[in-house]
Design a protein around this motif. Sequence first.
Motif, PDB file in Angstrom:
ATOM      1  N   PRO A 231      48.960 -66.758 -32.823  1.00  7.83           N
ATOM      2  CA  PRO A 231      49.905 -66.304 -33.845  1.00  7.83           C
ATOM      3  C   PRO A 231      51.336 -66.621 -33.428  1.00  7.83           C
ATOM      4  CG  PRO A 231      49.270 -64.458 -32.465  1.00  7.83           C
ATOM      5  CD  PRO A 231      48.527 -65.666 -31.939  1.00  7.83           C
ATOM      6  N   CYS A 232      52.143 -67.100 -34.378  1.00  6.01           N
ATOM      7  CA  CYS A 232      53.539 -67.396 -34.049  1.00  6.01           C
ATOM      8  C   CYS A 232      54.326 -66.087 -33.989  1.00  6.01           C
ATOM      9  CB  CYS A 232      54.141 -68.323 -35.096  1.00  6.01           C
ATOM     10  SG  CYS A 232      55.854 -68.761 -34.722  1.00  6.01           S
ATOM     11  N   PRO A 233      54.977 -65.810 -32.858  1.00  7.97           N
ATOM     12  CA  PRO A 233      55.793 -64.606 -32.797  1.00  7.97           C
ATOM     13  C   PRO A 233      57.122 -64.793 -33.535  1.00  7.97           C
ATOM     14  CG  PRO A 233      55.913 -65.796 -30.709  1.00  7.97           C
ATOM     15  CD  PRO A 233      54.917 -66.524 -31.575  1.00  7.97           C
ATOM     16  N   PRO A 234      57.670 -63.736 -34.108  1.00  8.34           N
ATOM     17  CA  PRO A 234      57.123 -62.381 -34.072  1.00  8.34           C
ATOM     18  C   PRO A 234      55.952 -62.249 -35.047  1.00  8.34           C
ATOM     19  CG  PRO A 234      59.101 -62.406 -35.406  1.00  8.34           C
ATOM     20  CD  PRO A 234      58.965 -63.776 -34.826  1.00  8.34           C
ATOM     21  N   PHE A 235      54.853 -61.678 -34.576  1.00  8.15           N
ATOM     22  CA  PHE A 235      53.735 -61.368 -35.464  1.00  8.15           C
ATOM     23  C   PHE A 235      53.716 -59.865 -35.701  1.00  8.15           C
ATOM     24  CE2 PHE A 235      51.883 -61.662 -31.140  1.00  8.15           C
ATOM     25  CZ  PHE A 235      51.390 -60.371 -30.997  1.00  8.15           C
ATOM     26  N   TYR A 236      53.021 -59.465 -36.760  1.00 13.25           N
ATOM     27  CA  TYR A 236      53.029 -58.055 -37.152  1.00 13.25           C
ATOM     28  C   TYR A 236      51.598 -57.558 -37.310  1.00 13.25           C
ATOM     29  CZ  TYR A 236      57.894 -59.169 -37.864  1.00 13.25           C
ATOM     30  OH  TYR A 236      59.183 -59.594 -37.658  1.00 13.25           O
ATOM     31  N   ARG A 237      51.217 -56.664 -36.401  1.00 16.90           N
ATOM     32  CA  ARG A 237      49.890 -56.064 -36.467  1.00 16.90           C
ATOM     33  C   ARG A 237      49.723 -55.329 -37.795  1.00 16.90           C
ATOM     34  NH1 ARG A 237      48.028 -54.507 -30.735  1.00 16.90           N
ATOM     35  NH2 ARG A 237      49.419 -55.696 -29.360  1.00 16.90           N
ATOM     36  N   GLY A 238      48.596 -55.558 -38.429  1.00 14.51           N
ATOM     37  CA  GLY A 238      48.331 -54.923 -39.713  1.00 14.51           C
ATOM     38  C   GLY A 238      48.788 -55.763 -40.895  1.00 14.51           C
ATOM     39  N   GLU A 239      49.449 -56.890 -40.631  1.00 20.10           N
ATOM     40  CA  GLU A 239      49.858 -57.787 -41.708  1.00 20.10           C
ATOM     41  C   GLU A 239      49.077 -59.097 -41.601  1.00 20.10           C
ATOM     42  OE1 GLU A 239      54.124 -57.994 -42.130  1.00 20.10           O
ATOM     43  OE2 GLU A 239      54.303 -55.817 -42.348  1.00 20.10           O
ATOM     44  N   GLU A 240      49.648 -60.143 -40.974  1.00 22.07           N
ATOM     45  CA  GLU A 240      48.901 -61.405 -40.890  1.00 22.07           C
ATOM     46  C   GLU A 240      47.784 -61.359 -39.850  1.00 22.07           C
ATOM     47  OE1 GLU A 240      52.342 -62.281 -37.998  1.00 22.07           O
ATOM     48  OE2 GLU A 240      51.859 -60.925 -39.649  1.00 22.07           O
ATOM     49  N   VAL A 241      47.888 -60.426 -38.903  1.00 24.01           N
ATOM     50  CA  VAL A 241      46.846 -60.241 -37.873  1.00 24.01           C
ATOM     51  C   VAL A 241      46.521 -58.750 -37.772  1.00 24.01           C
ATOM     52  CG1 VAL A 241      47.393 -62.289 -36.503  1.00 24.01           C
ATOM     53  CG2 VAL A 241      48.640 -60.160 -36.084  1.00 24.01           C
ATOM     54  N   SER A 242      45.265 -58.470 -37.423  1.00 28.84           N
ATOM     55  CA  SER A 242      44.861 -57.073 -37.275  1.00 28.84           C
ATOM     56  C   SER A 242      45.152 -56.573 -35.860  1.00 28.84           C
ATOM     57  CB  SER A 242      43.364 -56.921 -37.570  1.00 28.84           C
ATOM     58  OG  SER A 242      42.599 -57.580 -36.565  1.00 28.84           O
ATOM     59  N   GLU A 243      45.161 -55.273 -35.718  1.00 24.27           N
ATOM     60  CA  GLU A 243      45.349 -54.663 -34.398  1.00 24.27           C
ATOM     61  C   GLU A 243      44.242 -55.103 -33.447  1.00 24.27           C
ATOM     62  OE1 GLU A 243      47.485 -51.928 -31.898  1.00 24.27           O
ATOM     63  OE2 GLU A 243      47.835 -52.031 -34.048  1.00 24.27           O
ATOM     64  N   ASN A 244      42.996 -55.088 -33.935  1.00 30.61           N
ATOM     65  CA  ASN A 244      41.887 -55.348 -33.019  1.00 30.61           C
ATOM     66  C   ASN A 244      41.807 -56.800 -32.565  1.00 30.61           C
ATOM     67  OD1 ASN A 244      40.780 -56.577 -35.292  1.00 30.61           O
ATOM     68  ND2 ASN A 244      38.879 -55.385 -35.300  1.00 30.61           N
ATOM     69  N   VAL A 245      42.297 -57.754 -33.380  1.00 30.26           N
ATOM     70  CA  VAL A 245      42.221 -59.143 -32.942  1.00 30.26           C
ATOM     71  C   VAL A 245      43.276 -59.446 -31.876  1.00 30.26           C
ATOM     72  CG1 VAL A 245      43.774 -60.325 -34.595  1.00 30.26           C
ATOM     73  CG2 VAL A 245      41.697 -61.469 -33.785  1.00 30.26           C
ATOM     74  N   ILE A 246      44.437 -58.801 -31.964  1.00 31.64           N
ATOM     75  CA  ILE A 246      45.473 -58.996 -30.952  1.00 31.64           C
ATOM     76  C   ILE A 246      45.047 -58.368 -29.628  1.00 31.64           C
ATOM     77  CG2 ILE A 246      47.854 -58.407 -30.306  1.00 31.64           C
ATOM     78  CD1 ILE A 246      47.591 -60.713 -32.314  1.00 31.64           C
ATOM     79  N   ASP A 247      44.259 -57.332 -29.698  1.00 30.06           N
ATOM     80  CA  ASP A 247      43.770 -56.676 -28.484  1.00 30.06           C
ATOM     81  C   ASP A 247      42.453 -57.269 -27.993  1.00 30.06           C
ATOM     82  OD1 ASP A 247      45.958 -54.980 -28.456  1.00 30.06           O
ATOM     83  OD2 ASP A 247      44.962 -53.436 -29.650  1.00 30.06           O
ATOM     84  N   SER A 248      42.032 -58.390 -28.585  1.00 34.46           N
ATOM     85  CA  SER A 248      40.761 -59.021 -28.215  1.00 34.46           C
ATOM     86  C   SER A 248      40.994 -60.266 -27.369  1.00 34.46           C
ATOM     87  CB  SER A 248      39.977 -59.404 -29.475  1.00 34.46           C
ATOM     88  OG  SER A 248      40.532 -60.577 -30.072  1.00 34.46           O
TER      89      SER A 248
END
Length: 274
Positions: A231-248
């Motif tokens: 994901p290109c930063p800044p990314f936003y959990r709950g928008e273009e990416v989910s919380e669980n995928v960033i923590d995976s």
Amino acid sequence: MRSFIRLTDFNISDLLEIFEIAENIDKYPNFLKDKTVVMFFPSNSIRTRVSFEKGIYLLGGQSILFDPATLDKKEDIKDVFGYLQNWADAVVIRHKDINLLDKISTVTDIPVINALTDENHPCEMMSDLYSISKLRSSYLEDEYLFVGAAGNIGKAWKEASEAFGFSLSQCSPSEYAIPDVKHGTNLSKLISGKDIICTDSIPQEILNDFKSYQITKDIMTQANDGAILNPCPPFYRGEEVSENVIDSDFFVGYAFKNNLLRIQQAILIYCLSH
């Protein structure tokens, strides 16, 4: 000396030479000794500015910072850079208008390095592809999927695919398609067979249009084995990416961007040497 405004201004051997310089950056101690790089960055720039500024310092150079608004004034840009090149050895510019960078490159003898425009982000693409090459030897044969609108990051991935020759597709609602890029609207269908999943943040005014395009951990399991999320930063959990995928383990991780420093050093070295 060469400017660095678009990846498509270079052939792939040029770009791979920059990778080679980055790989051997320790061979260039004090390359920027007694040299000054003038940078134009807005106050909200973090990653690109810090990595450029530190990279210049580590190569023995001096950086001087201005707001890009300094370039948007009555004085003709030819006159601005006619004087500036007396003291600057290169300029690094983040400005929305790529045409301004083109004009600057024609009126000055020093390299102009593009640190982000509304059309592209070549330093970011170089860093990302260099980092991906460290994770996947097949990175130029891999299938890339960009999920997002036709903004500067999506256009940057298109430019990178044209310069490096890899396969790129986009997934988004049809009205946000990037011209001349393979496109689909069904995320579950399109992610199948893909290796590198890239995203960009979604502007608030169109966020609702992308509610069914969020990259989740479950969606990533539908990609090829070993697929990664970039994901290109800044990314936003709950928008273009989910919380669980960033923590995976799908997420490439924060250290992935560490190579911005050496790639941007390598770009400076390349541009000042050619």
